[in-house]
Every structure is written in structure tokens, then in C-alpha cells.
Enzyme design. Structure first.
Site, short mmCIF file in Angstrom:
data_model
loop_
_atom_site.label_atom_id
_atom_site.label_comp_id
_atom_site.label_asym_id
_atom_site.label_seq_id
_atom_site.Cartn_x
_atom_site.Cartn_y
_atom_site.Cartn_z
CB CYS A 144 -0.93 0.01 1.20
SG CYS A 144 -0.05 0.21 2.77
CB CYS A 159 4.56 -0.41 1.52
SG CYS A 159 3.58 -1.59 2.45
CG ASP A 213 11.43 28.72 -33.47
OD1 ASP A 213 11.81 29.89 -33.59
OD2 ASP A 213 11.88 27.78 -34.15
CG ASP A 272 12.62 23.29 -35.12
OD1 ASP A 272 12.82 24.46 -34.77
OD2 ASP A 272 12.71 22.89 -36.29
CG ASP A 332 14.10 26.92 -30.86
OD1 ASP A 332 14.16 28.16 -30.91
OD2 ASP A 332 13.70 26.22 -31.80
#
Length: 837
Positions: free
Chosen positions: A11, A14, A440, A638, A642
């Protein structure tokens, strides 16, 4: 992050115990334990042996995750890592328990309450019936001994868990029933038949066995549902090819995938999976990449194109060279990303973790107080014990512990199936809170590749003749705009004529001789010196420039031939994606290094809310820093330039076709390289967070209502009391309901924007001030950069967006700054400031 497999957890208490123990190990900087996958992610310099030792001292087991197949992610054992081994074990336990429980219930309730027939030996032999119930209960307890072993081990280590509650509840029922059985034998020996019958009704053997069986039912349902949450990861692992066909001295040899090394040559026939990431050396084909990107349309591949592992070669025979093998392949990295996300914790999970850490001890204390309270109120020991046992068995820390990780796993798996990779649970949770999206321009909103958009021939020249002239000139040029002209010519089926005396004139254009005629191509100023440009042509060129296109002028032997317009066209789905973001209450900003006029034209086509132009590569990060003062920012990009902005943003989103650096810097990766995946990622995040809130609500609500009911608080008012067996049934179903609710995310339509809430998110009011400076003397991009650098060197200036074409500098201030300081700063660079507003 080093990952470990943890055993023995039952559980949330634990997982909290393990997390706390490992966090104390010197050298551990962070630790997160997932109850869902029984895994643990640890960061830091602590030795593996010390971490494993800490887990074992806490009462659990640990091992380095997948150590035996660490360098073989595509091997047969890779998809075995998430195999559901728990459900079959629980199923066997359940069937065995049910068999003995049914017999027990027949004697304890069927015979005693409804007078069902029993063998003559038991008919009036109450002690024999009691002994039979004891034996049957012991058998069920032995079958489900795991609850007692784990539960009492937790007590010994001062870390009680859910199994402790079950063991105490069932054990207390059994011990009290044994006491009642011995008291019955004493009453029978004394001839007290009334006492015998009274003690007969004090048996709780059936409760002890029923509690264990019902909890096992819940555990099995929970295990099956948990298994389904990892279906996406399992399906990814199953995609991994097992063999490859290597080419050694021209001979094809089939080998195991783990024998392929970087630089090896391999062949792929139609219908076969591509074994590793590579580059095509021979042949051409259409490759189905849906396994990685979710895109069903095959992609044409020819010499020089890259291919990825687990994609399918659909048509031609190709020969490739291996570039990335083993755990470096795109597929393996995707699997690792999904796995890492499952091993991390979302911030919202910390609430449940804090509660879970004290939940079980608190429940045990409430059970003891319930027992003592009812005894003090004058109730019998049997009545008080039933209320106390009900408290123990209805409380469910599992529901709290599973509320967050099951939703994270399903949400992350859904994203992976559609080519949207959330690197961590934090990124999955935080993406949906985005208030501002910065896009961008090049490669994100636009395709990143210039294309011919318009052909405007001069009088007496047709489009084909204009394109043939341009092709002859641009054939030898390496300029990006030349590639656009060549691509257009190929589409039209034209062949380039051979020219002589080719010259590239930097900053102006090109010239060459064809069949004795001088061909020229370039900008307006250059061609204006070679041929007469009519006012109509100049007007056309102005219109094209206003639309964000670059007009290329061409002439032949001093006569104007026409204009070819080239532009980096926006992607087909960009306007729709921007509109969807706006409908979700998100402010959309476009960042670009282009001049103001071109940027405005592209921004208008895409439909963005705000355009920030003239941003140099190193200036994107400062723009993001400025936007963050107004709200939570997601940056989508990309390129290498960036990466700083992706890191600075609250959420960095990388287009999958971009550079490795951009992908590494991002929190979310879009494998399809489509802008429409940005609103889809935000929707998925919001749906997941909503699901987590629902799970936590029901988990807290269940315990808040169930525990008082079990304790008997409603008995004086309404007469409601809870049988321990019904409490156990409720407990077993609570976790199952939480996991099932999370599985509903599998049906979520992340590309359906019809239900987006069209409300504006309340963003933080920015404390920044803006001033627009009108400046004379700026002639080019170098001038822009010079003015920008000197202004941003001032401590009070957060950002300066400069345009030499507009003759302006828009300055964002973080503190008051006099106009005279701004004016002097610019004029010290030999430019003239006309006005400041």
C-alpha cells in the site's frame, strides 16, 4: 536516474516507508517510489548496495531494475519486464480460499441461521461445528498467509501497512472466536446449554476467513486493472525486433538484434521491421512509422534518409548502415521515457504521500479507541470487537496511494500511443496548467523549408520560361532560396540548361551566360541595375513582401523576365492548432528572428495573439523569462538555438523532427512534428489531472465516510452498523474503483477540441513597463543587434525588440528608467532617437 524493483509493498504506507528510508542514504539527492509498478527511481551518487540495504532494513526487497537486460532493450526479455505475475498468484489464492470459505459459510450461517441440513454427527454437536469452523478458517488463513507475514513484519519494523490492518482485523476475529470456542467447551462440560448457544453466536470465524477472501478479490481486480495501465509500454516493448539481416562481404546473415553494432550494414526486405536506427545507402521504399509517431501514412525513404527501429518497410528492398543500436535507438529511448515517467512522482502525489505516512497508525489508534469506547458504553466484547474490526478492514490506504500513479501511467501511455512523449510525471501534470504558449516560427509554425509560392512572368514571358531561366541560374547556387526554385522545377519536370561564366554576387544575386545571353537573378536593387522594372512589377513585389514572401527578380539580356516569390510556408495544421490553443484560454505568442514585416505576415496567417520579431538566438531565453512574469509558459521549438528557451520555460515542448539538443532540453517531445499535438498534449494533461483529482476525492471521501460508519458513530442516531465482512468488501472494491476510473482515460479523445472550455485563464498581471523608441540610422540586422545589445545591458531593461525596418525599439523595463538614459545609451552608438513613448 537509476531504477530499482521493490518487492513486498502492499500500500501507499509501504512506498512512503521505502522512500523515507532511501532518502536518508548519504549521496541520494532524490527518490520516488511507485506502488503501481513496484519500482523506485533514485538520483545521486549513493552506491547500489547501500540503497538496496536501506530498502531491506525497512522490511522490503530491492534489486537493480532490468540489470540482466540493461543493454538489450530489444531482446526477448525486454517486454517481460512488465509481465503481470501478480494476478495468476492471486487467482489461485482466491479460488482455493473460496472453496473452503463456502463450506465454512454453509456451516456457520446456512445451518445456524437457515437450518440447512448437515451430517448427523454435527446436528446437535455445537462444539464439533465450532472446531470445524476453526479448521476451515485456519486453512484460509494459511492460504492467505502473505497478509500476516507482511502485516506483522511491518509492525516489527514500526511501519504498519494495509496488510497490517487486514491481519489485525482477521486475527482479532479469529482469536476472539477461539476464546468463545473454549468458553463453549467449558459451558458444555458444566451442562450449561444456554451458555453453549450464547457462545455459538459469538463466533467470528466466518468473518476472519471472509475478510481475507474479499481483500484477495479486491487485490486480484486491482492487479488486473493495474496490468492494463501498462499496456501502452508493453505494446512498445513488443515492437522491438528480435533479429536483423546483416550484410557481411555481400552475404546476408541473420543474427540476434543484440549482435548488431554501430556501423554495420543491414538489409530490410518488404514487410520486415527495420531492426535498428540507420541511414539508407541503397534502394528506396515507403516506411510505415506509425509504431513511433502514430502517423498511419507511410513515409517515402530513399538514399540518405534516416530510418528508425520498429518501423515497417512496406515496399522496396533497402540496404542501410546502423547509426544507433541497443538502448540508443529511438524506440528504446521512447520506452525509457515512458518508464522514467512512471517511476517519477507528480507534485499532487505529495498530498496523498503525507497522508499515507500516518494513515495506518492513525487507523489502528481509531480501532483501539472504538473498542474501548464501546466497552465503556456498556456494550459486549463481541459488539465492541466487531466495530473495531470493521474500522480496521474498511480503511484503505491503497486507494490513496494508487490515485495518482495509475492516472499518470494511463495518461502517459495514451500520449505515447499518439506520439506525445511526457518525460516525467511532473511534465504530464504541469503541461495542462499552461497559460501562455510561445511558438518558434521556423520549423514549428512553418515547415522550415522555403518553397516557391508565386510565379509572376513579365510581358512576353510565360511561367515555364521564367522557371527554366531561374533553374539555369540557381542550379549552381547553394543558397536556401535556390533549393526552393530547384524543387519547384523538379515538380514541373524541367531540366537545367548548362550555363557558363557563373558568378555568385554576395548580397545581390547571381549571373551566368546561357547561349550568349546574360542571365541575372537577385534582389530589386541588383536587377534594377540590369533591366528596367515597371511600376506594376514593383507593386507586385511590394505586395509579396507585405505577405511575408521574398521576391526574387530575374532578367535576360537586360530585359525583365519576371518575379519568383519564395517563402517558408506555414504548416497546414498550424492555424487550426493556434485557434484550438486560444479556445482553451491560452495566449499564443510567436517568436522569430525575422524582420517585423515578414513576422507580422506569418503571424497573421497563423492567427497568433502576439508577434515578437527580431529576436536573436540568444534573446529567446530572455523573452521567455519576461513572459513567465505574466503566467505559466510553454515554449515550443525545434532548433539548437531554442534549447535555452526550452529549458527556461515552465514546460519545454520539442518538435520531434528537431535537433537532439532541443529534444534533450524539453519536457515534452512531439514525435509527429505537428503543431496540432501541442493542444492535444495540453488536453491530455488536463484530463489526467482531472482524473487524479477525482481519484483523490473518492479515496479521501471513502475513508472519511467509511471509518465513522465502521466505528458505529451512526448507531445512536440512525441505528446504522457495519458488519466487518461488508467493510472488507468495501475496502477491496475501493482500490479497484480508483484504478478503473483511471482506465477511463484510455477513451479520452485528445484531438477533439469540441469540449474545450472557451474561457480566458486569469494570468498574473505583469509589473513590466514598455516603452517604444523611434530611432533613425539603423540600416540592417547588425544595427538591430548593436542597439539591442546596448539596451539590454542596462539592469532595468528586461528585453529589447529592435526592428531596423520599422525604425523602432520596444523596450520592456523591470523598474523605472528615465527616457534620457535610454536616449543617451542609443545615441552613444551613433544612432538618433526621435521619440520615446
Amino acid at each position: 536516474m537509476e531504477q530499482y524493483t521493490v518487492t513486498g509493498m502492499s500500500c501507499a504506507a509501504c512506498s512512503a516507508r521505502v522512500e523515507k528510508a532511501v532518502a536518508k542514504v548519504p549521496g541520494v539527492t532524490s527518490c520516488s517510489v511507485s506502488l503501481l509498478t513496484n519500482s523506485m527511481g533514485v538520483e545521486g551518487s549513493a552506491p547500489e548496495q547501500e540503497i538496496i540495504k536501506a530498502v531491506e532494513e525497512a522490511g522490503y526487497g530491492a534489486a537493480v531494475k532490468g540489470a540482466e537486460a540493461k543493454n538489450r532493450p530489444a531482446a526477448a526479455g525486454a517486454d517481460d519486464l512488465l509481465k503481470d505475475r501478480e494476478t495468476p498468484v492471486l487467482k489461485r489464492r482466491l479460488y482455493a480460499s473460496l472453496g473452503f470459505l463456502l463450506v465454512l459459510m454453509y456451516f456457520s450461517m446456512g445451518h445456524m441461521m437457515w437450518n440447512w441440513p448437515v451430517p448427523a454427527f454435527f446436528a446437535d454437536n455445537h462444539v464439533a461445528i465450532g472446531l470445524l469452523q476453526l479448521l476451515l478458517t485456519v486453512i484460509v488463513m494459511v492460504i492467505n498467509q502473505k497478509f500476516f507475514i507482511s502485516g506483522f513484519k511491518g509492525l516489527i519494523h514500526r511501519a504498519p501497512n494495509m496488510d497490517t490492518l487486514v491481519a489485525l482485523g482477521s486475527g482479532a476475529s479469529f482469536v476472539y472466536s477461539v476464546y468463545a470456542l473454549f468458553a463453549m467447551t467449558a459451558a458444555q462440560a458444566a451442562g450449561d446449554m444456554a451458555g453453549v448457544m450464547e457462545y455459538m453466536h459469538e463466533f467470528y470465524f466466518e468473518s476472519a476467513a471472509m475478510i481475507l477472501t474479499l481483500i484477495t478479490v479486491g487485490k486480484m481486480l486491482e492487479a488486473r486493472s493495474k496490468g492494463k495501465t501498462t499496456d501502452a509500454l508493453k505494446s512498445l516493448m513488443k515492437l522491438a525486433p528480435r533479429t536483423a539481416t546483416l550484410l557481411v562481404d555481400g552475404v546476408e546473415t541473420e543474427v540476434s538484434i543484440d549482435q548488431v553494432k554501430k556501423g554495420d550494414y543491414f538489409a530490410v526486405r518488404p514487410g520486415e521491421n527495420i531492426p535498428v536506427d540507420g541511414i539508407v545507402l541503397e534502394g528506396s521504399s515507403a516506411v510505415n512509422e506509425s509504431a513511433l509517431t502514430g502517423e498511419s501514412i507511410p513515409v517515402d525513404k530513399t538514399v540518405g534518409d534516416q530510418v528508425s527501429a520498429a518501423t515497417v518497410n512496406q515496399s522496396g528492398y533497402i540496404v542501410c548502415q546502423a547509426l544507433r543500436v541497443g538502448e540508443d535507438t529511438t524506440l528504446s529511448q521512447i520506452i525509457q521515457m515512458v518508464s522514467d515517467a512512471a517511476a517519477t512522482k507528480a507534485p499532487i502525489a505529495k498530498v496523498a504521500d503525507r497522508v499515507s505516512g500516518v494513515f495506518v497508525p492513525a487507523v489502528i489508534a481509531i480501532a483501539v479507541l472504538t473498542l474501548l469506547g464501546w466497552l465503556m458504553a456498556g456494550q459486549t466484547i463481541g459488539f465492541a470487537l466487531a466495530r473495531s474490526i470493521s474500522v480496521l478492514v474498511i480503511s484503505c490506504p491503497c486507494a490513496l496511494g494508487l490515485a495518482t500513479p495509475v492516472a499518470i501511467m494511463v495518461g502517459n501511455g495514451m500520449g505515447a500511443r499518439h506520439g506525445i512523449m511526457f518525460k516525467t510525471a511532473v511534465s504530464l501534470e504541469e503541461t495542462g496548467k499552461t497559460e501562455i504558449v510561445a511558438l518558434d516560427k521556423t520549423g514549428t509554425i512553418t515547415s522550415g523549408e522555403p518553397r516557391v509560392t508565386d510565379l509572376i512572368p513579365a510581358e512576353g514571358v510565360n511561367e515555364r520560361q521564367l522557371l527554366e531561366l531561374a533553374l539555369a541560374l540557381e542550379k549552381k547556387s547553394e543558397h536556401p532560396l535556390a533549393r526552393a526554385v530547384l524543387a519547384k522545377a523538379r515538380e514541373s519536370g524541367l531540366k537545367a540548361a548548362d550555363v557558363t561564366d557563373f558568378k555568385a554576387l554576395p548580397g545581390n544575386g547571381l549571373s551566368a551566360v546561357l547561349d550568349g545571353a546574360l542571365l541575372c537573378g537577385g534582389n530589386l536593387a541588383f536587377i534594377g541595375g540590369q533591366a528596367e522594372i515597371t511600376p506594376e512589377m514593383e507593386t507586385q513585389a511590394g505586395r509579396l513582401a507585405q505577405e511575408g514572401k521574398t521576391p526574387l527578380f530575374f532578367s535576360r539580356d537586360g530585359r525583365m523576365a519576371g518575379i519568383i516569390a519564395v517563402a517558408d510556408t506555414i504548416k497546414e495544421d498550424s492555424p487550426r492548432a493556434v485557434k484550438e490553443l486560444q479556445n482553451m484560454g491560452i495566449h499564443v505568442v510567436m517568436l522569430t528572428g525575422d524582420n517585423e514585416r515578414t513576422a507580422r505576415a506569418v503571424g497573421l496567417q497563423a492567427g497568433v495573439d502576439e508577434v515578437i520579431a527580431g529576436v536573436l538566438p540568444d534573446g529567446k531565453e530572455s523573452v521567455i523569462r519576461s513572459l513567465k512574469r505574466k503566467g505559466k509558459v510553454a515554449m515550443v521549438g525545434d532548433g539548437i538555438n531554442d534549447a535555452p528557451a526550452l529549458t527556461r520555460a515552465d514546460i519545454g515542448i520539442a518538435i520531434g523532427a528537431g535537433t537532439d539538443i532541443a529534444i534533450d532540453a524539453a519536457d515534452v517531445v512531439l514525435m509527429k512534428s505537428r503543431l496540432s499535438d501541442v493542444p492535444a498534449a495540453i488536453r491530455m494533461s488536463r484530463a489526467t489531472l482531472r482524473n487524479i483529482h477525482e481519484n483523490l476525492f473518492w479515496a479521501f471521501f471513502y475513508n472519511a465516510v467509511g471509518i465513522p460508519l465502521a466505528a458505529g458513530l451512526w448507531i445512536p442516531l440512525l441505528g446504522w452498523k457495519l458488519n466487518p465482512m461488508f467493510g472488507a468488501a468495501a475496502m477491496s472494491l475501493s482500490s479497484f474503483c480508483v484504478v478503473t476510473n483511471a482506465l477511463r482515460l484510455n477513451f479520452f479523445k485528445m484531438y477533439d477540441g469540441s469540449r474545450d472550455k472557451k474561457i480566458k485563464v486569469k494570468r498574473k498581471e505583469g509589473k513590466n513597463m514598455e516603452k517604444t523608441m523611434k530611432i533613425e540610422g539603423m540600416m540592417c540586422g547588425h544595427c538591430e543587434a548593436r542597439v539591442k545589445k546596448c539596451l539590454e545591458a542596462l539592469p532595468e531593461v528586461d528585453q529589447a525588440v529592435v526592428s531596423h525596418e520599422a525604425g523602432t525599439a520596444v523596450v520592456t523595463l523591470t523598474a523605472e528608467l528615465g527616457d534620457d538614459v535610454l536616449k543617451k545609451t542609443v545615441e552613444d552608438q551613433d544612432y538618433k532617437v526621435i521619440s520615446i513613448q
